[in-house]
Design a protein around this motif. Sequence first.
Motif: not given
Length: 590
Positions: A153-176
Amino acid sequence: MRMGKRRAGCLALFLLCAAGLAWLLAAETVPRREPARLTPTAVTGAPGLDGLYLYEGPLTLEYALPERAEGLRPILEIRQLYAAAELRLDGAPLQRLPAGLGNLYVTLPPDWGGKTLALAMEKGPEDPVPSLYLTDSVMIDEQTRADTSLRAFPAAVFGVLFLLALGLFLYGWLEGTRPWPVLLLSIAALGQAACFYLQNFSLFSLPPALYGLALCQSRALLFAAPPLYLLLGMKKRRKAFAPFAVLPSLFYFVTAGFQTVVPLFSGIAVYAGLAFCVTIAALLVCAALEVRDGNPVFRRFLPWLGGSVAAIVLLSMLPAAREGPRASILWAFLADPISWIDTELFYWNSLLLALCFLDSAAALIRRVAERETEMRVLSARESLTREQLAVVRESAAALGELRHEVKNHYLVLQNLSRAGESKRLDAYLSTLVSDVASIPALTCAPHPAINAVLTTMLARAQKQGIAVERRIDIPETLPFPDTELCTVLMNLLQNALEANAQAPEGARKWLMVDLHIRGFHLYIGVENSCFAPVDYDGESGLYRTTKEDPSVHGYGLKAVQAVARKYRSELVLQCSDGVFSAATALQMPE
């Protein structure tokens, strides 16, 4: 009132779902029955039970087994056994155990009840004292399932958090924008997902030093990432908080992170987490000061942190309410906080990691909302520009026509004056004055943005037959963004036009706009005739929209109120005796 009830209902539903999910996870990670722990009744080869951890040499622990109960055949569980050992039952050899097993199970013979069990071993200086438990196959299955869930369960929670945070970073990267702090959170979440995933493997799937290095460094990254993220979000206290965020993180990263490959660090790593206590204290102080200074990041973060801590404390006290205070995990932490320091820091920094991610998501939502608002303002300004151009063309055409006819008008006036036709002369002059007044004004205010709004909106008012009165006394430049001035004026004037549009046949329609400097404030006031009842919202201090689709209307006054509060003012609305007024006084920035 309705909005407050709706918010309270949404919050209650969210908390109910969160409590249900927490209960489900707890039920899946805690076995329904616990093995019965055996306590040594006698010790041979050592001075006594006290100080066994530091003892080195031959050691024999004796246990008095209880009488056999009905049920499944019991199994002996031995935990933390790393030295070679021998089990005896009433002095007879039962089983030899090789070194390095760690945790293992031994099936007891049918006649085990009431006998004496002895565990003989050669204890090393750093070997832990083994723990013995009585269990059965059902409890072993439950414990295995709980242990697996406890890591999955913690591995899944942290994995989802990793993907969401990575998505925020990539979205910001595309925005500049390149939000590097969010990437730091993403890496920390990935490290924890890998940490819990690796714990499901055997200790021998990787070299022990490499295995321990991976686990310790992922924990060090989790402890360091949230303080560093919050450090980058500070404004005035960044330099003061930097040593408390960087130095403990660096110390823990080196000592605890490399303790499996540098034996010298193993003794220091036990207490390395204590350095983060200073980080926590400095963080709370600096966060409170940032809130006082108006930092929006910590104005969101600190209430979230306080509410989360309060909820966690209440949830941890639930077992204490059923089984007594010693059943609560909070009691274990308070009874011996130093021994639990790494566990306490893990929970604390996991909470900070989640809150920092929520802050990043909230910041993204705010940026998207601001961008949409800016696009709407730009669209409105483009529309105003087109309308102002039309007004200029209309005024130029009307002035050209008047200039062309001015000679004829003068001749008519001269003839009427010579003939002594005073009444006809007055009527003719009134007609000329009315024609001139109907020509839209090209300049209402010296400020370009305000002038664009006023000329366009007041031209609309004249076309609707609304009597307009304006009192404008402002300079060419003002210390406010044009977008915010346009937001206030456009919304207030648009509401005034819509209110006059509801006038019955023959009623007098009017509006008055007043802009002037009052001390260190810019006063903006609009009054207009009102012909329909209004719906006042006491909670927000605004009037609710009466249009058919409230989901797409009713945001104008909210936008004006937001601008007013940004500049330490309030939007004052009044409606009485057929007159509606809206006014605010924006404090000029320093």
